[in-house]
Design a protein around this motif. Structure first.
Motif, PDB file in Angstrom:
ATOM      1  N   THR A 118      88.475  40.417   5.452  1.00 55.89           N
ATOM      2  CA  THR A 118      88.971  39.318   4.621  1.00 55.89           C
ATOM      3  C   THR A 118      90.206  38.690   5.245  1.00 55.89           C
ATOM      4  O   THR A 118      90.325  37.464   5.318  1.00 55.89           O
ATOM      5  CB  THR A 118      89.292  39.815   3.195  1.00 55.89           C
ATOM      6  OG1 THR A 118      88.094  40.294   2.594  1.00 55.89           O
ATOM      7  CG2 THR A 118      89.902  38.714   2.340  1.00 55.89           C
ATOM      8  N   ARG A 140      91.071  38.731   8.420  1.00 58.51           N
ATOM      9  CA  ARG A 140      90.671  38.000   9.629  1.00 58.51           C
ATOM     10  C   ARG A 140      90.036  36.655   9.274  1.00 58.51           C
ATOM     11  O   ARG A 140      90.304  35.641   9.926  1.00 58.51           O
ATOM     12  CB  ARG A 140      89.706  38.836  10.473  1.00 58.51           C
ATOM     13  CG  ARG A 140      90.381  39.968  11.229  1.00 58.51           C
ATOM     14  CD  ARG A 140      89.464  40.591  12.261  1.00 58.51           C
ATOM     15  NE  ARG A 140      88.236  41.116  11.674  1.00 58.51           N
ATOM     16  CZ  ARG A 140      88.092  42.331  11.162  1.00 58.51           C
ATOM     17  NH1 ARG A 140      89.123  43.164  11.148  1.00 58.51           N
ATOM     18  NH2 ARG A 140      86.934  42.719  10.662  1.00 58.51           N
ATOM     19  N   ASN A 141      89.216  36.641   8.229  1.00 63.25           N
ATOM     20  CA  ASN A 141      88.584  35.392   7.786  1.00 63.25           C
ATOM     21  C   ASN A 141      89.621  34.367   7.328  1.00 63.25           C
ATOM     22  O   ASN A 141      89.367  33.167   7.352  1.00 63.25           O
ATOM     23  CB  ASN A 141      87.574  35.645   6.675  1.00 63.25           C
ATOM     24  CG  ASN A 141      86.329  36.336   7.173  1.00 63.25           C
ATOM     25  OD1 ASN A 141      86.008  36.285   8.358  1.00 63.25           O
ATOM     26  ND2 ASN A 141      85.627  37.000   6.274  1.00 63.25           N
ATOM     27  N   GLU A 142      90.777  34.857   6.904  1.00 62.21           N
ATOM     28  CA  GLU A 142      91.870  33.979   6.483  1.00 62.21           C
ATOM     29  C   GLU A 142      92.785  33.613   7.640  1.00 62.21           C
ATOM     30  O   GLU A 142      93.811  32.974   7.457  1.00 62.21           O
ATOM     31  CB  GLU A 142      92.667  34.657   5.363  1.00 62.21           C
ATOM     32  CG  GLU A 142      91.852  34.858   4.094  1.00 62.21           C
ATOM     33  CD  GLU A 142      92.539  35.733   3.055  1.00 62.21           C
ATOM     34  OE1 GLU A 142      93.624  36.299   3.340  1.00 62.21           O
ATOM     35  OE2 GLU A 142      91.974  35.857   1.953  1.00 62.21           O
TER      36      GLU A 142
END
Length: 89
Positions: A49, A51-53
């Motif tokens: 999560t 990393r996705n941000e």
């Protein structure tokens, strides 16, 4: 640029609760975050999560009662520091 840009944070108990909240906060402030816990599935999810941000985050398994576990995680943090050019001031 956050207050922790250029820093590496090792956070234990980072799969949920206060540890996960600290990981989010440190990442939001620009730190590269190494999340550590024994709850692998949850820890991987928190790191993904982040990393996705856009954060630099990775999960590593760590039983804090294990000297070998600590050695492995600290070796990873040291490698990350060398790769990112982090120097202690």
């Amino acid at each position: 640029m956050g207050r922790l840009t250029g820093k590496i944070a090792l956070i234990t108990g980072a799969s949920r609760g206060q540890g996960a909240a600290e990981a989010r906060l440190f990442a939001a402030e620009g730190a590269a975050v190494v999340l550590a816990d024994v709850l692998d599935q949850e820890g991987d999810a928190v790191a993904a999560t982040l990393r996705n941000e856009g954060a630099d985050a990775v999960y590593r398994h760590l039983d804090v009662t294990s000297p070998q576990g600590w050695e492995t995680v600290i070796d990873h943090v040291a490698k990350l520091a060398r790769e990112t050019g982090y120097t202690r001031k």
